[in-house]
Motif scaffolding. Structure first.
Motif, PDB file in Angstrom:
ATOM      1  N   LYS A  65       0.658  -0.655   0.371  1.00 49.66           N
ATOM      2  CA  LYS A  65       0.188   0.412  -0.037  1.00 49.66           C
ATOM      3  C   LYS A  65       0.638   1.559  -0.395  1.00 49.66           C
ATOM      4  O   LYS A  65       0.684   2.443  -0.955  1.00 49.66           O
ATOM      5  N   ALA A  66       1.499   1.167   1.233  1.00 50.22           N
ATOM      6  CA  ALA A  66       2.665   1.949   1.175  1.00 50.22           C
ATOM      7  C   ALA A  66       3.650   2.329  -0.282  1.00 50.22           C
ATOM      8  O   ALA A  66       3.911   3.488  -1.006  1.00 50.22           O
ATOM      9  N   ALA A  67       3.850   1.941  -0.590  1.00 50.60           N
ATOM     10  CA  ALA A  67       5.083   1.313  -2.189  1.00 50.60           C
ATOM     11  C   ALA A  67       4.007   2.036  -3.603  1.00 50.60           C
ATOM     12  O   ALA A  67       4.225   2.712  -4.146  1.00 50.60           O
ATOM     13  N   PHE A  68       1.985   1.562  -3.736  1.00 50.02           N
ATOM     14  CA  PHE A  68       1.776   1.862  -4.196  1.00 50.02           C
ATOM     15  C   PHE A  68       1.577   3.801  -4.233  1.00 50.02           C
ATOM     16  O   PHE A  68       1.089   4.341  -5.610  1.00 50.02           O
ATOM     17  N   THR A  69       0.758   3.641  -3.053  1.00 51.68           N
ATOM     18  CA  THR A  69       0.765   5.598  -2.809  1.00 51.68           C
ATOM     19  C   THR A  69       1.796   6.539  -3.300  1.00 51.68           C
ATOM     20  O   THR A  69       1.723   7.845  -4.133  1.00 51.68           O
ATOM     21  N   GLU A  70       3.409   6.061  -2.199  1.00 45.33           N
ATOM     22  CA  GLU A  70       4.607   6.661  -3.096  1.00 45.33           C
ATOM     23  C   GLU A  70       5.063   6.626  -4.712  1.00 45.33           C
ATOM     24  O   GLU A  70       4.753   7.588  -5.810  1.00 45.33           O
ATOM     25  N   ALA A  71       4.477   5.492  -5.421  1.00 42.57           N
ATOM     26  CA  ALA A  71       4.638   5.419  -7.493  1.00 42.57           C
ATOM     27  C   ALA A  71       3.223   5.805  -7.119  1.00 42.57           C
ATOM     28  O   ALA A  71       4.268   6.820  -9.006  1.00 42.57           O
ATOM     29  N   HIS A  72       2.309   6.438  -7.023  1.00 46.74           N
ATOM     30  CA  HIS A  72       1.021   7.444  -7.995  1.00 46.74           C
ATOM     31  C   HIS A  72       1.134   8.789  -6.828  1.00 46.74           C
ATOM     32  O   HIS A  72       0.272   9.366  -7.318  1.00 46.74           O
ATOM     33  N   GLY A 121      -7.275   1.897  -0.051  1.00 50.17           N
ATOM     34  CA  GLY A 121      -7.823   0.416   0.185  1.00 50.17           C
ATOM     35  C   GLY A 121      -7.280  -0.241  -1.069  1.00 50.17           C
ATOM     36  O   GLY A 121      -7.169   0.615  -2.174  1.00 50.17           O
ATOM     37  N   MET A 122      -7.646  -1.557  -1.151  1.00 47.36           N
ATOM     38  CA  MET A 122      -7.315  -2.808  -2.195  1.00 47.36           C
ATOM     39  C   MET A 122      -7.711  -2.165  -3.493  1.00 47.36           C
ATOM     40  O   MET A 122      -7.441  -2.396  -4.724  1.00 47.36           O
ATOM     41  N   ALA A 123      -9.502  -1.913  -2.587  1.00 46.05           N
ATOM     42  CA  ALA A 123     -10.157  -1.981  -4.409  1.00 46.05           C
ATOM     43  C   ALA A 123      -9.948  -0.764  -4.806  1.00 46.05           C
ATOM     44  O   ALA A 123      -9.913  -0.285  -6.360  1.00 46.05           O
ATOM     45  N   ARG A 124      -9.861   0.093  -4.274  1.00 48.35           N
ATOM     46  CA  ARG A 124      -9.518   1.731  -4.922  1.00 48.35           C
ATOM     47  C   ARG A 124      -8.209   1.961  -5.447  1.00 48.35           C
ATOM     48  O   ARG A 124      -7.700   2.471  -6.469  1.00 48.35           O
ATOM     49  N   ALA A 125      -7.414   1.556  -5.406  1.00 48.52           N
ATOM     50  CA  ALA A 125      -5.855   0.858  -5.787  1.00 48.52           C
ATOM     51  C   ALA A 125      -6.046   0.550  -7.213  1.00 48.52           C
ATOM     52  O   ALA A 125      -5.808   0.747  -8.710  1.00 48.52           O
ATOM     53  N   LEU A 126      -7.402  -0.994  -7.082  1.00 48.05           N
ATOM     54  CA  LEU A 126      -7.389  -1.374  -7.798  1.00 48.05           C
ATOM     55  C   LEU A 126      -8.231  -0.102  -9.547  1.00 48.05           C
ATOM     56  O   LEU A 126      -7.642  -0.504 -10.656  1.00 48.05           O
ATOM     57  N   ILE A 151      -3.631  -8.315  -5.062  1.00 52.59           N
ATOM     58  CA  ILE A 151      -2.383  -6.966  -4.563  1.00 52.59           C
ATOM     59  C   ILE A 151      -1.450  -8.053  -5.292  1.00 52.59           C
ATOM     60  O   ILE A 151      -0.477  -7.113  -5.574  1.00 52.59           O
ATOM     61  N   ALA A 152      -0.906  -9.122  -5.818  1.00 55.45           N
ATOM     62  CA  ALA A 152      -0.602  -9.878  -6.780  1.00 55.45           C
ATOM     63  C   ALA A 152      -0.854  -8.638  -7.526  1.00 55.45           C
ATOM     64  O   ALA A 152       0.762  -8.491  -8.344  1.00 55.45           O
ATOM     65  N   ALA A 153      -1.064  -8.704  -8.178  1.00 56.77           N
ATOM     66  CA  ALA A 153      -1.703  -8.040  -9.480  1.00 56.77           C
ATOM     67  C   ALA A 153      -1.292  -6.496  -9.476  1.00 56.77           C
ATOM     68  O   ALA A 153      -0.934  -5.950  -9.954  1.00 56.77           O
ATOM     69  N   LEU A 154      -1.854  -5.141  -8.556  1.00 58.12           N
ATOM     70  CA  LEU A 154      -0.832  -4.270  -8.041  1.00 58.12           C
ATOM     71  C   LEU A 154       1.085  -4.722  -7.444  1.00 58.12           C
ATOM     72  O   LEU A 154       1.373  -3.428  -8.067  1.00 58.12           O
ATOM     73  N   VAL A 155       1.563  -5.254  -7.125  1.00 64.89           N
ATOM     74  CA  VAL A 155       2.850  -5.363  -6.995  1.00 64.89           C
ATOM     75  C   VAL A 155       3.384  -5.471  -8.649  1.00 64.89           C
ATOM     76  O   VAL A 155       4.129  -5.024  -8.470  1.00 64.89           O
TER      77      VAL A 155
END
Length: 188
Positions: free
Chosen positions: A129-136, A143-148, A169-173
């Motif tokens: 979640k932190a990695a996604f937040t920073e990258a974007h 949340g995971m659903a919103r990140a997707l 989550i693996a798809a997001l990774v």
């Protein structure tokens, strides 16, 4: 080339609409684990481990949220056996791992401490979640659903199913890894 494998873990735990009943505590009842090959950028394994709670029961609220029933989780492994399985079959102690946020890591830490069970994971954990937040470049961690949604990826399966959430989550990774935004594992 040796595959660079990562365990993506998502747990579901007993929960209630409000405070737990007297004497009950939140315990892991499902461990979802998706194995990601970061060198080939593919999901290469999908696993689900049901865990039998010892100090709580599955509430109607929990069943509505997760789809899991008391009779279903009663057939699961003990928490200690589930941890041994993670270590033996999924190399949890040696392979880096990731989860969406720190809840899963902290729940394992708490439950291992409370039950005297050996912690199954190694020190290399990534908060996806932190990695996604920073990258974007986001201000708030989604949340995971919103990140997707933000990543343009579908939510596959049932939200709040450990196995399905680990898969998503693996798809997001993998989306982060494809753009060079997946951080190298850091010890915790």
């Amino acid at each position: 080339m040796e595959p660079a494998l990562l365990n993506v873990v998502d747990v579901e735990a007993t929960c209630w609409d409000g405070q737990p009943p007297p004497g009950q505590v939140s315990e892991i009842i499902e461990i979802g684990l998706t194995v990601v090959d970061l060198s080939s950028l593919r999901r290469v394994g999908r696993h689900r481990v049901l865990v039998r709670p010892q100090r709580s029961t599955v509430s109607a609220f929990c069943t509505e949220l997760t789809g899991l029933t008391q009779s279903e989780v009663a057939t699961g492994l003990s928490f200690a056996d589930a941890c041994r399985l993670l270590a033996a079959e999924h190399r949890a102690g040696r392979r880096p791992w990731a989860s969406w946020g720190d809840y899963d890591r902290l729940q394992f830490t708490r439950q291992c401490g409370a039950t005297g069970t050996a912690y199954p994971f190694g020190r290399h954990h990534t908060n996806a979640k932190a990695a996604f937040t920073e990258a974007h470049g986001l201000r708030k961690r989604p949340g995971m659903a919103r990140a997707l949604e933000l990543a343009g990826l579908p939510l596959e399966g049932r939200h709040h199913s450990g196995a399905d959430d680990a898969w998503n989550i693996a798809a997001l990774v993998l989306a982060l890894a494809r753009t060079g935004n997946w951080p190298p594992p850091q010890p915790h």
